[in-house]
Design a protein around this motif. Structure first.
Motif, PDB file in Angstrom:
ATOM      1  N   VAL A 121       0.838  -1.200   0.000  1.00  0.00           N
ATOM      2  CA  VAL A 121       0.000   0.000   0.000  1.00  0.00           C
ATOM      3  C   VAL A 121       0.875   1.253   0.000  1.00  0.00           C
ATOM      4  O   VAL A 121       1.708   1.429   0.897  1.00  0.00           O
ATOM      5  N   ASN A 165       1.864   4.657   1.126  1.00  0.00           N
ATOM      6  CA  ASN A 165       1.435   5.229   2.401  1.00  0.00           C
ATOM      7  C   ASN A 165       2.440   6.274   2.871  1.00  0.00           C
ATOM      8  O   ASN A 165       3.645   6.035   2.870  1.00  0.00           O
ATOM      9  N   TRP A 174      -8.030  11.274   0.089  1.00  0.00           N
ATOM     10  CA  TRP A 174      -8.750  10.111  -0.446  1.00  0.00           C
ATOM     11  C   TRP A 174     -10.252  10.349  -0.296  1.00  0.00           C
ATOM     12  O   TRP A 174     -10.697  11.078   0.599  1.00  0.00           O
ATOM     13  N   ALA A 217      -8.668  -0.370  -2.432  1.00  0.00           N
ATOM     14  CA  ALA A 217      -7.490   0.478  -2.231  1.00  0.00           C
ATOM     15  C   ALA A 217      -6.651   0.610  -3.497  1.00  0.00           C
ATOM     16  O   ALA A 217      -6.132   1.700  -3.803  1.00  0.00           O
ATOM     17  N   LYS A 218      -6.493  -0.470  -4.234  1.00  0.00           N
ATOM     18  CA  LYS A 218      -5.674  -0.421  -5.453  1.00  0.00           C
ATOM     19  C   LYS A 218      -6.276   0.530  -6.480  1.00  0.00           C
ATOM     20  O   LYS A 218      -5.557   1.295  -7.143  1.00  0.00           O
ATOM     21  N   ALA A 227      -5.896   4.194  -5.107  1.00  0.00           N
ATOM     22  CA  ALA A 227      -4.502   4.639  -5.052  1.00  0.00           C
ATOM     23  C   ALA A 227      -4.006   5.087  -6.418  1.00  0.00           C
ATOM     24  O   ALA A 227      -3.163   5.990  -6.524  1.00  0.00           O
ATOM     25  N   SER A 231      -0.675   8.050  -2.547  1.00  0.00           N
ATOM     26  CA  SER A 231      -0.451   7.465  -1.226  1.00  0.00           C
ATOM     27  C   SER A 231      -1.550   7.834  -0.242  1.00  0.00           C
ATOM     28  O   SER A 231      -2.121   8.937  -0.300  1.00  0.00           O
ATOM     29  N   THR A 232      -1.828   6.904   0.667  1.00  0.00           N
ATOM     30  CA  THR A 232      -2.698   7.242   1.787  1.00  0.00           C
ATOM     31  C   THR A 232      -1.925   8.188   2.705  1.00  0.00           C
ATOM     32  O   THR A 232      -0.717   8.070   2.865  1.00  0.00           O
TER      33      THR A 232
END
Length: 713
Positions: free
Chosen positions: A176, A178, A253, A285-286, A289, A294-295
């Motif tokens: 992920v 991040n 996000w 999430a994919k 993103a 990035s988160t």
């Protein structure tokens, strides 16, 4: 009749007539003094209202039993327009309807500060809770050691803990993108639905470690009963405009409205497992993103993205279960109306966050920081029908000494970051090991001026003293950047100083092959660390060998520590320094043979004698101290005697020394001097210990009473 009386009679008469017509309440004229009372009461009421209104924020009975101190189930269910899923149950009316239902709680804990935050969180949690709790904690190796020791020694009733190695689950979130300040650990709460077996629990509350509880978690646990047959994630609305893009130049996000804060999560594990949660959140999430990058808030961003696409999973938890105190928080709108149940320090600044009511919440947090955690060992309700309350022990004059065999002292290891690199940890490296109480705190700064190597210090403190020690270290120019000092805390419990328990805590938590077993009120000569490593390097086999560092003392508080042996001999000649306790306790160090040491240029062997208690360098796997010796008397003598029973060789170093700095006598010395019962208990313990050595090693020592013929050791 005066004009005033006439006017009064008129108004009272009309008031009575009006009220009589409307409600037929008054049947007679209002007496004069009642009107005066009414007027004065009205004035006083208006004054009070006018005074209170400017201060009417968090101080509005957050912790009292006013109508705001308990939020009805109807209010909870209709928070932010959410409809109730079913009528109020009879059990909901009783906050303690099932005292024996086990609550399952999850944490991710992977750092020194996180361990520290969790300790305070647990105190607030245990303070309000009486239900059994099963903790599920994802940890790295350091946190597992720290927290396992904490839970084992705290021994809070009806609590159980399962640890999960973070390394086993890193691969689930490593991919992920991040940028959250907590790094990859800020994503691991997503993994709980995968790792918790359903035969253990079908639901779990997952919490951040930077929370403070001011309510009973059983009430939060009961919200699972409010979930409909599709809801699987309970979460509180985010109390800032972050997801609306008002407080950042970077596009956040996607989230529904203000989004939701993941500091408090309710997971229905069974439903999430049916939905294949381990595949669901990565899939969402994919895709997100790719667009948003990035988160920035870790798992919170991902959970919001999932709930935006799968709205039927959401159960909105009332705001007071996650009162957020970041710089831009809008939590005032919540705590101004409802009693807070959980405070969330969700900012990198933690308790230093800017908030208009921050002082109040910091005081609340500080209350639990300083709260005596030992009091939380109480058991208010016994879920096991066969379990009875502990009976009062029979009178035992030596109870304090005997309790050391079975009692536990709450212990918090590594309460500050500790690093000692593999390069430094050579085959001849040595750690300075000592214990101390709060009144010796200032000696730590003196010690680090003379010892450059690793240090293991164990503090014996109350909860408030612990916080003072932590603040002292954090603000000390000499200590704040030293990361090769391992700090441990053992919390006070009982009358006597459990000195050998403290020594063992420090001894068991070193990272070097050798230890220098000393006391905090001794300062080493300059360069002693290097001298000891040099000797250890020249002695190829240290098995069953102890290197003695001769001890000296000065009675001058401002006396300087000699730089080398030549300078020490000059000060010895002038009688400003002399062998340790040579005037009151010759037996303790006489076998060192100070006369020979004056001219020695090479290490020399000496023989053990009764009551010998030198300061020694030994292998770090040395036999631990005997925990039974508490307070003053025979605590170190017994350890040296056991090493002698094991056949140790005693080798005096010719170019090494330590200097004892004067200080006020301890409480335990005063007790030894003044209490015949204390000395009797110590004598009995001494005889018991010698018998144990005979059984264990086949070595029978002469049971002389030397130690107890003197006023002071």
């Amino acid at each position: 009749m005066s004009s005033f009386e006439a006017v009064q009679e008129f108004y009272v008469s009309n008031f009575v007539n009006i009220r009589s017509k409307k409600r037929n309440v008054f049947t007679c004229k209002f007496p004069r003094h009642w009107l005066i009372v009414l007027v004065l009461s009205t004035i006083i009421f208006l004054i009070i209202v006018n005074f209170v209104i400017p201060y009417n924020s968090v101080y509005k009975d957050l912790s009292s039993n006013t109508k705001l101190a308990y939020v009805s189930k109807e209010d909870e269910g209709q928070w932010n327009g959410q409809k109730k899923t079913h009528p109020l149950k009879e059990t909901d009316k009783n906050p303690l309807h099932d005292k024996c239902e086990t609550i399952h709680i999850g944490f991710v804990c992977s750092g020194y500060r996180s361990n520290l935050y969790l300790h305070t969180l647990l105190k607030s949690l245990f303070f309000y809770n009486i239900n059994p709790i099963h903790f599920h904690i994802m940890v790295n190796k350091v946190s597992e050691k720290v927290l396992k020791t904490l839970f084992d020694t705290w021994n809070v009733p009806q609590s159980n803990t399962t640890f999960y190695d973070i390394n086993d689950y890193i691969q689930d979130v490593r991919w992920v993108p991040n940028s959250h300040y907590s790094g990859i650990f800020g994503l691991l709460k997503l993994v709980f639905p995968k790792i918790i077996p359903l035969n253990v629990t079908k639901k779990i509350i997952v919490l951040d470690t930077d929370l403070t509880f001011v309510g009973d978690i059983i009430e939060l646990w009961r919200l699972f009963e409010k979930f409909n047959n599709k809801q699987a994630v309970g979460i509180v609305e985010n109390q800032s405009d972050y997801y609306l893009g008002k407080n950042t130049k970077i596009k956040p996000w996607p989230a529904s409205g203000r989004g939701f804060n993941s500091g408090v999560l309710l997971y229905n594990l069974e439903r999430l497992r049916r939905l294949d949660w381990p595949s669901l959140w990565p899939s969402v999430a994919k895709k997100v993103a790719i667009i948003y990058g990035s988160t920035r808030l870790g798992d919170q961003d991902i959970i919001n993205a999932v709930l935006l696409q799968h709205t039927d999973l959401l159960y909105q938890v009332p705001c007071f279960w996650n009162t957020q105190l970041s710089d831009h928080a809008l939590s005032y709108n919540c705590y101004n109306k409802f009693r807070v149940k959980v405070v969330h320090w969700n900012s990198p600044k933690k308790t230093h966050v800017l908030n208009k009511d921050g002082d109040y919440f910091r005081t609340l947090y500080q209350t639990f920081v300083e709260y005596n955690g030992n009091l939380l060992r109480r058991q208010l309700y016994y879920c096991d029908a066969t379990q009875d309350a502990v009976n009062e022990p029979q009178t035992d004059l030596c109870a304090e000494f005997h309790r050391a065999k079975t009692s536990q002292w709450r212990t918090l290891l590594f309460f500050r970051e500790y690093q000692h690199s593999a390069e430094e940890n050579a085959k001849n490296d040595v750690t300075f090991v000592a214990q101390l109480s709060y009144d010796r705190l200032q000696m730590v700064e003196e010690l680090v001026k003379y010892w450059q190597g690793p240090i293991s210090l164990t503090f014996y403190v109350t909860d408030p003293e612990f916080q003072q020690c932590y603040n002292f270290i954090e603000n000390s120019e000499l200590l704040q950047d030293r990361t090769n000092i391992a700090y441990h805390a053992v919390f006070k419990d009982g009358e006597y100083h459990p000195i050998n328990i403290l020594r063992n805590v420090g001894l068991k938590n070193v990272a070097t092959p050798f230890v220098f077993l000393a006391d905090i009120d001794f300062l080493p000569m300059k360069g002693l660390y290097s001298v000891l490593k040099s000797h250890l390097n020249s002695i190829h086999d240290m098995k069953a060998k102890a290197l003695i560092v001769p001890a000296f003392e000065t009675q001058r508080y401002r006396s300087r520590v000699p730089k080398n042996k030549a300078q020490l001999l000059g000060m010895w000649e002038k009688k400003s320094i002399f062998p340790f306790r040579s005037d009151v306790w010759v037996a303790g160090h006489a076998p060192t043979n100070y006369t020979k040491w004056k001219s020695a240029i090479a290490p020399y062997k000496v023989k053990w004698e009764p009551d010998f208690e030198p300061y020694i360098v030994v292998s770090s796997d040395v036999t631990e101290y005997d925990n039974r010796f508490m307070g003053f008397g025979w605590n170190k003598v017994s350890h040296i005697m056991e090493l002698e029973a094991q056949g140790y060789q005693w080798i005096v170093l010719p170019n090494a020394f330590i200097i004892h700095k004067p200080h006020a006598p301890s409480y335990d010395i005063a007790k030894f001097r003044t209490s015949p019962v204390y000395r009797m208990c110590l004598q009995n313990l001494k005889e018991e210990f010698i018998k144990d050595l005979d059984k264990k090693y086949g070595r029978l020592f002469d049971n002389k009473n030397t130690s107890f013929l003197l006023d002071i050791k």
